[in-house]
Design an enzyme around this catalytic site. Structure first.
Site, PDB file in Angstrom:
ATOM      1  N   CYS A  50     -22.177  62.586 -32.125  1.00 39.79           N
ATOM      2  CA  CYS A  50     -22.434  63.649 -31.160  1.00 39.79           C
ATOM      3  C   CYS A  50     -23.920  63.936 -30.979  1.00 39.79           C
ATOM      4  CB  CYS A  50     -21.709  64.928 -31.572  1.00 39.79           C
ATOM      5  SG  CYS A  50     -22.218  65.590 -33.172  1.00 39.79           S
ATOM      6  N   ARG A  52     -26.557  61.338 -32.053  1.00 42.35           N
ATOM      7  CA  ARG A  52     -27.406  60.167 -32.224  1.00 42.35           C
ATOM      8  C   ARG A  52     -26.670  58.915 -31.759  1.00 42.35           C
ATOM      9  NH1 ARG A  52     -30.022  59.878 -36.663  1.00 42.35           N
ATOM     10  NH2 ARG A  52     -29.501  61.963 -37.383  1.00 42.35           N
ATOM     11  N   GLN A 116     -20.821  64.811 -42.985  1.00 35.95           N
ATOM     12  CA  GLN A 116     -19.989  64.064 -42.042  1.00 35.95           C
ATOM     13  C   GLN A 116     -20.603  62.732 -41.673  1.00 35.95           C
ATOM     14  OE1 GLN A 116     -19.501  65.905 -38.250  1.00 35.95           O
ATOM     15  NE2 GLN A 116     -17.776  64.625 -37.649  1.00 35.95           N
ATOM     16  N   GLN A 120     -19.190  58.769 -41.056  1.00 35.16           N
ATOM     17  CA  GLN A 120     -19.355  58.119 -39.762  1.00 35.16           C
ATOM     18  C   GLN A 120     -20.042  56.761 -39.907  1.00 35.16           C
ATOM     19  OE1 GLN A 120     -21.440  61.401 -37.955  1.00 35.16           O
ATOM     20  NE2 GLN A 120     -19.660  61.990 -36.730  1.00 35.16           N
ATOM     21  N   ALA A 186      -7.718  65.120 -31.180  1.00 41.52           N
ATOM     22  CA  ALA A 186      -7.066  64.982 -32.487  1.00 41.52           C
ATOM     23  C   ALA A 186      -7.691  63.885 -33.339  1.00 41.52           C
ATOM     24  CB  ALA A 186      -5.574  64.701 -32.296  1.00 41.52           C
ATOM     25  N   MET A 189     -13.260  64.375 -35.533  1.00 40.18           N
ATOM     26  CA  MET A 189     -13.932  65.650 -35.281  1.00 40.18           C
ATOM     27  C   MET A 189     -12.919  66.775 -35.175  1.00 40.18           C
ATOM     28  SD  MET A 189     -17.006  66.919 -34.955  1.00 40.18           S
ATOM     29  CE  MET A 189     -18.204  65.818 -34.196  1.00 40.18           C
TER      30      MET A 189
END
Length: 441
Positions: A50, A52, A116, A120, A186, A189
């Site tokens: 969201c 980078r 987070q 990722q 869903a 995130m």
């Protein structure tokens, strides 16, 4: 070949530019293969979150690799490469290693210390490996990166200070105790949003998603965690938003999914809408509706800029120190490993010389007693091993400790080794890469 990192993030680009370059999951394979097919790129993975979009690659040459990657990113954004240059940052070789270690540790995040990003990076690596665009260099780099990220969080406690972007966005909402939240999306995130809402004391959750089965799965998991949750399809979005106190939109769709029309039936009842999508999931005009407060990634970024770093100076200094130590160790290991194939080729050459001399001895003394021949063979090999031991051990140490000296090439020149021979030793195919943690045959 060296590692090249090219990207843009909330630090260098506004939300609109990030939206243009963002790579949706449905296009990730295409972009990965397009990058790998570039003339100067050998291995590649992409991290698109969201805040980078980064390309990590192993390239033949810096300028050629940069040009190739910039062209692909520009095509993704629908613009000329020159239009992106002011927003791009570039890290090469050791600087690229330091950057990805810092990213995984949460030190380059909008919310310093958030965890987070580590997951990722792991997921985007798995996607690149599944696409067949990862070789040994990126494999080893990412495995070390994941370990460094874990180490920073374990040893510094930075993750206890650093929240996620989700929690920061929800921080703009009033007291959520006993309230109703709608999560649009869903995926990962959405699951993170549900977790943060549960911690905030939310009373119930509705999960809305295009694929109802995915919404039902997340709703079931949320219910198991102690918060009542139900699932709904996108055709019920307006109905579900009618009595929501907070909305979190995080679908990963390419077009907006929450429009002013979805919220007009509320009659001015207050609601906080958190748009965590990149590109945007919520039309910006919802912020003009009575009672609606829109919180997007730009809002979160401004909030973090105004507040400053989330971590204490001591913890940040400790985290940065760990990253720098790990970078030095990684680069030293890489320099040492670069010499290893040449050392192996040298020992192979020495063994071939001994074999040739023993064959020559057999021709000259065909009646030599077998026991005597075996002893001569062992003696000659011991002499060769002892002569090679100290210099081969020392050359690895020197390679690890010293930058800018090509010890591998020096060995090849001194002992007239075939330049192609070490390359064979050091170039396993991607299919033979070691398994990562949690993988099975």
């Amino acid at each position: 070949m060296s590692v090249l990192a090219v990207g843009l993030s909330y630090r260098t680009a506004d939300l609109r530019t990030l939206e243009k370059v963002a790579i949706p999951a449905t296009e990730l394979d295409k972009v990965l293969h397009e990058l790998q097919q570039s003339p100067h790129v050998n291995e590649v993975m992409v991290v698109s979150t969201c805040n980078r979009i980064e390309v990590y690659s192993v390239v033949e040459a810096f300028h050629g690799g940069l040009a190739d990657i910039s062209e692909v990113l520009a095509r993704q954004a629908g613009c000329a490469a020159a239009d992106l240059y002011d927003n791009l940052y570039v890290h090469y070789a050791g600087a690229a290693v330091e950057h990805i270690f810092s990213v995984a540790a949460g030190l380059d995040s909008m919310v310093v210390g958030e965890t987070q990003i580590l997951g990722q990076v792991r997921n985007f690596y798995a996607a690149a490996r599944e696409a067949g665009t990862v070789g040994r260099t990126l494999h080893e780099l990412i495995q070390t990166t994941l370990r460094v990220g874990k180490r920073v969080h374990t040893e510094t406690g930075l993750d206890h200070l650093g929240a996620s972007v989700v929690s920061e966005a929800l921080g703009e909402a009033p007291d959520l105790t006993g309230k109703h939240a709608v999560i649009v999306g869903a995926g990962s995130m959405g699951a993170l949003s549900a977790s943060q809402l549960r911690k905030a004391g939310i009373g119930r959750i509705t999960v809305v998603n295009r694929t109802l089965a995915n919404a039902e799965r997340l709703a079931a998991n949320v219910t198991e965690q102690g918060v009542p949750a139900v699932a709904a399809g996108m055709d019920e979005l307006a109905e579900r938003l009618a009595d929501a106190d907070v909305v979190v939109a995080c679908t990963g769709a390419q077009d907006v999914v929450v429009t002013p029309e979805h919220l007009r039936t509320r009659g001015g009842r207050p609601v906080v809408v958190c748009d965590l999508g990149l590109p945007r999931d919520v039309h910006p005009d919802v912020d003009t509706l009575p009672g609606v407060r829109l919180v997007d990634l730009e809002t979160v970024r401004k909030r973090m800029d105004d507040r400053g770093s989330a971590g204490s100076a001591k913890q940040l200094a400790r985290a940065n120190g760990i990253v720098l130590d790990e970078v030095r160790e990684y680069l030293a290991a890489q320099r040492s490993a670069a010499v290893t194939p040449t050392v192996t080729a040298l020992r192979k050459r020495a063994a071939e010389v001994v074999d040739a001399e023993m064959l020559r001895l057999d021709h000259r003394l065909p009646g030599l007693d077998t026991a005597v021949r075996d002893e001569v063979n062992r003696t000659v090999r011991r002499v060769v091993d002892k002569l090679l031991h100290a210099p081969t051990v020392r050359v690895k140490q020197l390679a690890a400790e010293t930058q800018g000296t090509d010890y591998a090439n020096a060995l090849r020149e001194l002992f007239e080794l075939d330049p192609a021979s070490p390359a064979v030793v050091s170039s396993p195919t991607p299919e033979r890469l070691p398994r990562t943690d949690g993988e099975t045959q």
